[in-house]
Design an enzyme around this catalytic site. Structure first.
Site: not given
Ligand SMILES: *Cc1c(COP(=O)(O)O)cnc(C)c1O
Length: 411
Positions: A196, A124, A370, A221-222
């Site tokens: 992560d 990500f 997705r 939030y996921k």
């Molecule tokens: C959604 C997501 C994030 C989000 O990071 P924030 O800083 O909390 O917005 C980070 N890493 C991954 C792999 C994600 O899917």
């Protein structure tokens, strides 16, 4: 597979009743809980109480009276149960990006003879950006990033690597990495690992302690349904807590914040990873959202998640019009998280057409569609209906209408 068989699957599903603990809009099939979890009913009530009673009436007394001050650790403990962490190692705070900064600095400091952070090319992006920002701050002689393809992780674990930064479930393809094996291989080379868990916490059983993980971050939030912009969490293994040092030395991470001492002295507990004042409204929402996990067996969540994906694949296979969808998730259940990703030349337009027809999926550049499965509230019937609608859209080429190709700020 016929409709009656699908309905029978819902009837037999022990998690089916959980669906009624969520607000799910009518005529909507929500397959995007991997991006923004649905609203648990408990959150609505809690928010009303926190705003009207706690803030409105009890005002500043609430920090003690309603334990606002302990929310980061009490919410952290609720999350700990879902990710295989013993007490005292998880705290809820900030965003994943900010928490990664704290952990990257901590890990580099612990492994200070080395300077390389190893990650994957298609991690990500924020995870990679945070390393790049740290490299620019410290200089490339103290921190640099090497990105490799997922299949080359193992061969890249050498004694020059300080920190391995991996997302357990790939956000595009849903590919699930073997946490236990990679952590072990990394440790054999003296590498610290940051996991992560954005697409794994609440999606599948995670065993941080058992895998001997060093550090982890994850998302509120996921799959944890804490609401848009919900605070994230971080994990630090007990064995590192005494020696670790993070650079965002705000007063909430001080050993005694209310002594107002001019000199910073970090707390020795996981509390040292807090920085400023917690966002009480947002954290209360996440706290209430986590109550839906009471009595939920993560193995059952995993079983259902796999069964939903298998059903989706089977239904797609049965539809001739859908053979233009190219699966880019791993073929085997056990190698996937809780989502399926497909490539299609018109992925963006198809996604927009699905949304207009009540099926909320999402799109990831350049051409990936997705579907996320959230076993607490996705039913087998949802999957059936979604594929029927998808098939109609593709057969009729409805997605070719120009309005479905208008680009959006958020996808
Ligand atoms: C959604 C997501 C994030 C989000 O990071 P924030 O800083 O909390 O917005 C980070 N890493 C991954 C792999 C994600 O899917």
């Amino acid at each position: 597979m016929i409709f009656e068989e699908v309905i029978a699957l819902d009837k037999r599903d022990p998690l089916y009743p959980k669906r009624f603990e969520f607000e799910l809009p009518e005529n909507t099939i929500y397959l995007d809980g991997n991006s923004l979890g649905a609203l648990p009913k408990s959150v609505k009530n809690r928010m009303a109480e926190v705003v009207s009673q706690q803030w409105g009436n009890d005002l500043i007394k609430s920090w003690n009276q309603h334990d606002w001050i302990d929310l980061p650790t009490s919410v952290g403990e609720k999350i700990a149960r879902l990710i295989g962490a013993d007490a005292g190692q998880v705290i809820c705070c900030d965003s994943i990006s900010i928490n990664l900064f704290k952990l990257l600095c901590s890990a580099l400091k612990l492994n200070s003879k080395r300077t390389k952070v190893l990650s994957t090319q298609d991690n990500f992006p924020t995870d990679l950006y945070m390393v790049q920002g740290l490299r620019d701050l410290l200089g490339a002689d103290l921190c640099h990033l090497e990105m490799v393809e997922e299949q080359n992780i193992e061969q890249s674990l050498t004694e020059s690597v300080a920190v391995l930064l991996l997302t357990q479930v790939n956000f595009r393809t849903g590919k699930l990495l073997d946490m236990e094996r990679l952590t072990k291989l990394a440790h054999e080379k003296g590498i610290l690992v940051i996991w992560d868990l954005a697409h794994s916490a609440g999606a599948l059983p995670v065993e941080l302690d058992k895998c001997n993980a060093d550090f982890a971050v994850g998302c509120g939030y996921k799959y944890l349904n804490g609401g848009p912009g919900s605070p994230a969490f971080l994990y630090v293994a007990k064995r590192h807590l005494e020696v670790v040092k993070q650079p965002l030395s705000g007063w909430m991470g001080h050993a005694k914040p209310f002594d107002f001492d001019p000199t910073y002295q970090s707390a020795s507990s996981i509390n040292q990873f807090q920085c400023g004042t917690p966002s009480v409204l947002a954290m209360s929402a996440l706290d209430a959202a986590l109550d839906v996990w009471q009595g939920v067996d993560m193995q059952e969540v995993r079983r259902k998640s796999m069964a939903l994906a298998r059903l989706c694949l089977k239904l797609i296979e049965q539809k001739e019009h859908l053979n233009g969808l190219q699966l880019c998730s791993p073929e085997l259940d056990k190698h996937r998280g809780s989502q399926l990703a497909f490539r299609h030349e018109y992925g963006f337009a198809i996604c927009q057409a699905l949304i207009e027809n009540g099926v909320i999926a999402d799109f990831r550049a350049p051409n990936i569609l997705r579907f996320g499965f959230t076993p607490l509230y996705t039913s087998y019937e949802d999957v059936w209906k979604a594929i029927e609608i998808l098939s109609d859209i593709i057969e009729s080429k409805a997605y070719m209408e120009p309005r479905f190709s208008v680009s959006l700020k958020v996808t």
